[in-house]
Design an enzyme around this catalytic site. Structure first.
Site, PDB file in Angstrom:
ATOM      1  N   ASP A 146       0.842  -1.202   0.000  1.00  0.00           N
ATOM      2  CA  ASP A 146       0.000   0.000   0.000  1.00  0.00           C
ATOM      3  C   ASP A 146       0.881   1.258   0.000  1.00  0.00           C
ATOM      4  OD1 ASP A 146       0.831  -0.125   2.625  1.00  0.00           O
ATOM      5  OD2 ASP A 146      -1.164   0.066   3.504  1.00  0.00           O
ATOM      6  N   SER A 147       2.204   1.061  -0.013  1.00  0.00           N
ATOM      7  CA  SER A 147       3.128   2.176  -0.274  1.00  0.00           C
ATOM      8  C   SER A 147       2.809   2.805  -1.621  1.00  0.00           C
ATOM      9  CB  SER A 147       4.580   1.682  -0.260  1.00  0.00           C
ATOM     10  OG  SER A 147       4.744   0.575  -1.122  1.00  0.00           O
TER      11      SER A 147
ATOM     12  N   GLU B 298       9.247  -4.221  10.318  1.00  0.00           N
ATOM     13  CA  GLU B 298       9.652  -2.922   9.761  1.00  0.00           C
ATOM     14  C   GLU B 298      10.196  -2.014  10.865  1.00  0.00           C
ATOM     15  OE1 GLU B 298       6.749  -1.080   7.191  1.00  0.00           O
ATOM     16  OE2 GLU B 298       7.879   0.787   7.063  1.00  0.00           O
TER      17      GLU B 298
ATOM     18  N   GLU C  80      -1.158  -5.413   8.591  1.00  0.00           N
ATOM     19  CA  GLU C  80      -0.499  -4.786   9.729  1.00  0.00           C
ATOM     20  C   GLU C  80      -1.290  -5.068  11.001  1.00  0.00           C
ATOM     21  OE1 GLU C  80       0.152  -0.589   8.996  1.00  0.00           O
ATOM     22  OE2 GLU C  80       0.978  -0.980   7.009  1.00  0.00           O
TER      23      GLU C  80
ATOM     24  N   ASP D  21      -0.970  -6.226  -0.099  1.00  0.00           N
ATOM     25  CA  ASP D  21      -1.257  -5.588   1.193  1.00  0.00           C
ATOM     26  C   ASP D  21      -2.760  -5.396   1.369  1.00  0.00           C
ATOM     27  OD1 ASP D  21       0.527  -4.820   3.150  1.00  0.00           O
ATOM     28  OD2 ASP D  21       1.228  -3.057   2.059  1.00  0.00           O
TER      29      ASP D  21
ATOM     30  N   LYS E  21      -0.921  -9.485   3.081  1.00  0.00           N
ATOM     31  CA  LYS E  21      -0.171  -8.984   4.236  1.00  0.00           C
ATOM     32  C   LYS E  21      -1.063  -8.035   5.018  1.00  0.00           C
ATOM     33  CE  LYS E  21       3.283  -5.775   3.811  1.00  0.00           C
ATOM     34  NZ  LYS E  21       2.766  -4.643   4.629  1.00  0.00           N
TER      35      LYS E  21
HETATM   36  O1  KIV Z   1       3.517  -1.049   1.614  1.00  0.00           O
HETATM   37  C1  KIV Z   1       4.670  -1.468   1.497  1.00  0.00           C
HETATM   38  O2  KIV Z   1       5.350  -1.283   0.493  1.00  0.00           O
HETATM   39  C2  KIV Z   1       5.228  -2.198   2.619  1.00  0.00           C
HETATM   40  C3  KIV Z   1       6.719  -2.310   2.644  1.00  0.00           C
HETATM   41  C4  KIV Z   1       7.273  -1.088   3.249  1.00  0.00           C
HETATM   42  C5  KIV Z   1       7.158  -3.531   3.290  1.00  0.00           C
HETATM   43  O3  KIV Z   1       4.533  -2.621   3.487  1.00  0.00           O
END
Ligand code: KIV
Length: 272
Positions: free
Chosen positions: A52-53, A189, A122, A91, A120
């Protein structure tokens, strides 16, 4: 488009577990489109994350919070088209897993319509029931501990996590609980190197680090950071691989080799 034949075997959860056992480093990067995904594949990246970056590096937002399920699905579909062997993780964006049902539905969308192999999310021990629900429904999970950018307003900025003894102890316990609930992979992280090493030793599942030192089973960085095209300041834990490369492909190749040979991260990329 290149017509290169790729003879590598598919990367699976089982393969990642074997790599941990064999102490073979796992090279991971983010990607958001098919062309870069194809380049990552060509350079031997094991795991590709549609992070989600993308909210920051693609959409120009200040945080990852505005990213939607639709955004993640679209970019997952793009990336999946460029991959053949790498494991594809998507994500779960902010507020897309507020209940177990919502998590299963959205993760299912990423797998069924997007082509993701894993999601993934959080969150620490609070997400244990969600991880268990995903696991129960056959959805592989990468848990994400340490700095969790979706909590940026709650923690008051982007900072290293787990520096004091109580926080370190909680992170280790959370990691074990999430593994026991069915997480298949752990991402850490911005965690002090010694704590990341302790968690990596304690877990059976592979641990991927970003700003978590040299002892993790693998490393991940944001693709645009290593290519030096991200908006804003590149974080301390990242490295500009374009500086000593003649092409984007060479820069990615150098990153993969540096991870595989345990040359990245170096001391200047590590938190104590
Ligand atoms: O969103 C993302 O790119 C991430 C990385 C920083 C691992 O979670």
């Amino acid at each position: 488009m290149s017509t290169q034949t790729n003879t590598k075997h598919k990367v699976t959860i089982r393969r990642l577990a074997e790599m941990k056992q064999a102490k073979e480093k796992i090279a991971c990067l983010t990607a958001y489109d098919a062309s870069f995904a194809q380049l990552l594949e060509k350079t031997g990246v094991d795991v590709v994350l549609v992070g989600d970056s993308l909210g920051m590096v693609i959409q120009g937002e200040e945080t990852t919070l505005p990213v939607s399920v639709e955004d993640m699905l679209y970019h997952t579909q793009c990336v999946a088209k460029g991959l053949t062997n790498a494991l594809l993780i998507t994500d779960m964006p902010f507020l897309s897993f507020t209940s177990e049902e919502e998590a299963v539905l959205n993760a299912g969308l990423f797998m069924k319509q997007g082509g993701a192999h894993m999601v993934k999310l959080e969150g620490g021990v609070d997400q244990v029931d969600t991880v268990a629900a995903l696991n129960k429904n056959g959805i592989p999970v990468c848990a994400h501990l340490g700095l969790q950018p979706q909590y940026v307003h709650k923690i008051g900025g982007y900072r290293v996590q787990g520096r004091d003894a109580a926080a370190a102890d909680k992170m280790l316990k959370d990691a074990i609980t999430l593994q026991d609930a069915g997480a298949d992979l752990m991402l850490l992280e911005c965690v002090p190197e010694s704590l990341a090493a302790k968690i990596t030793d304690a877990l059976d599942i592979p641990v991927i680090g970003i700003g978590a030192g040299t002892n993790c089973d693998g490393q991940i960085l944001v693709l645009y950071d290593i290519l030096d095209i991200s908006l804003g300041i590149r974080p301390k834990f990242s490295k500009n691989f374009m500086a000593a490369s003649n092409s984007i492909e060479e820069a990615i190749q150098q990153y993969v080799s540096a991870v595989k040979n345990a040359e990245f991260p170096a001391v200047e990329h590590v938190f104590s």
